[in-house]
Design an enzyme around this catalytic site. Structure first.
Site, short mmCIF file in Angstrom:
data_model
loop_
_atom_site.label_atom_id
_atom_site.label_comp_id
_atom_site.label_asym_id
_atom_site.label_seq_id
_atom_site.Cartn_x
_atom_site.Cartn_y
_atom_site.Cartn_z
N GLY A 62 0.84 -1.19 0.00
CA GLY A 62 0.00 0.00 0.00
C GLY A 62 0.87 1.23 0.00
CD GLN B 182 3.41 5.88 2.60
OE1 GLN B 182 2.40 5.35 2.14
NE2 GLN B 182 4.38 5.20 3.19
CB CYS C 205 4.99 2.22 7.21
SG CYS C 205 4.54 3.72 6.32
CG LEU C 206 6.52 0.85 1.21
CD1 LEU C 206 5.96 1.09 -0.18
CD2 LEU C 206 7.65 -0.17 1.16
CG HIS D 127 -0.70 1.35 7.20
ND1 HIS D 127 0.25 0.99 8.12
CD2 HIS D 127 -0.07 2.15 6.31
CE1 HIS D 127 1.41 1.56 7.80
NE2 HIS D 127 1.24 2.27 6.71
CD GLU D 128 -1.27 2.53 2.62
OE1 GLU D 128 -0.89 3.70 2.47
OE2 GLU D 128 -0.50 1.61 2.96
CG HIS E 17 0.07 6.85 5.31
ND1 HIS E 17 1.21 7.37 5.84
CD2 HIS E 17 0.31 5.52 5.14
CE1 HIS E 17 2.12 6.41 5.98
NE2 HIS E 17 1.59 5.27 5.57
NI NI Z 1 2.48 3.40 5.54
#
Ligand code: NI
Length: 175
Positions: free
Chosen positions: A45, A50, A92-93, A134-135, A138
């Site tokens: 995701g 991000q 998380c990226l 999660h997304e 963000h």
């Molecule tokens: Ni994330």
């Protein structure tokens, strides 16, 4: 196009993202960039902040974990219902190599716009529901570490400090 993924510490990750008023070619190209960047990083995701863009857009692809759920783009998503709880490991990226247990709803229903600007709903449980939550977090400037226990955050302290420097440097260069 693949874009650089912003690390923890960049202030764009803490912004309340702006809703999309019209799903136009710019938004569709943002979605393409999100998919390209997520896949290049082998993530499940990715949200617009991000890659440095504070708009309410994110993508999810959990098809490797849950083949019933195809890759999806969500524009202006919001959770309209949730049920139950689950605890599971999350990463998380924007936080490479950091993982921790996060408590989430077991299942959620999300309403969003698709790439044609039409309203649709998607519902899911387990890992997909976790990815959705999660997304969506963000887009409100909330990060998975905010959900960790203080003990766990304490254990991550030096790694977070290092990341924070990287993110702050990115933000300085890009604002
Ligand atoms: Ni994330």
């Amino acid at each position: 196009m693949k874009r650089e993924i912003v690390k923890f510490g960049a202030s764009v990750l803490r912004q309340e993202c702006a809703p999309v008023s019209e799903v136009d070619s710019e938004v569709r190209s943002l979605v393409d960039d999100l998919f390209d960047s997520m896949r290049a990083a082998e993530g499940v995701g990715l949200a617009a902040p991000q890659i440095g863009i504070a708009r309410r857009v994110c993508v999810i692809d959990v098809s490797a974990q849950q083949p019933d759920y195809p890759p999806i783009a969500l524009i202006n998503p919001r959770i309209i219902s949730n049920e139950g709880t689950q605890v599971g490991e999350e990463g998380c990226l924007s936080f490479p190599d950091l993982y921790g247990d996060v408590k989430r709803a077991e299942s959620v229903t999300v309403e969003a716009l698709n790439l044609d600007g039409e309203t649709f709903t998607t519902e899911g449980s387990g890992f997909y529901a976790r990815a959705l939550q999660h997304e969506l977090d963000h887009l409100n400037g909330v990060l998975f570490v905010d959900h960790l226990s203080s003990l766990k955050r304490q254990l991550m302290r030096s790694a977070l400090k290092r990341l924070k420097k990287e993110g702050e440097a990115w933000q300085k260069e890009n604002s």
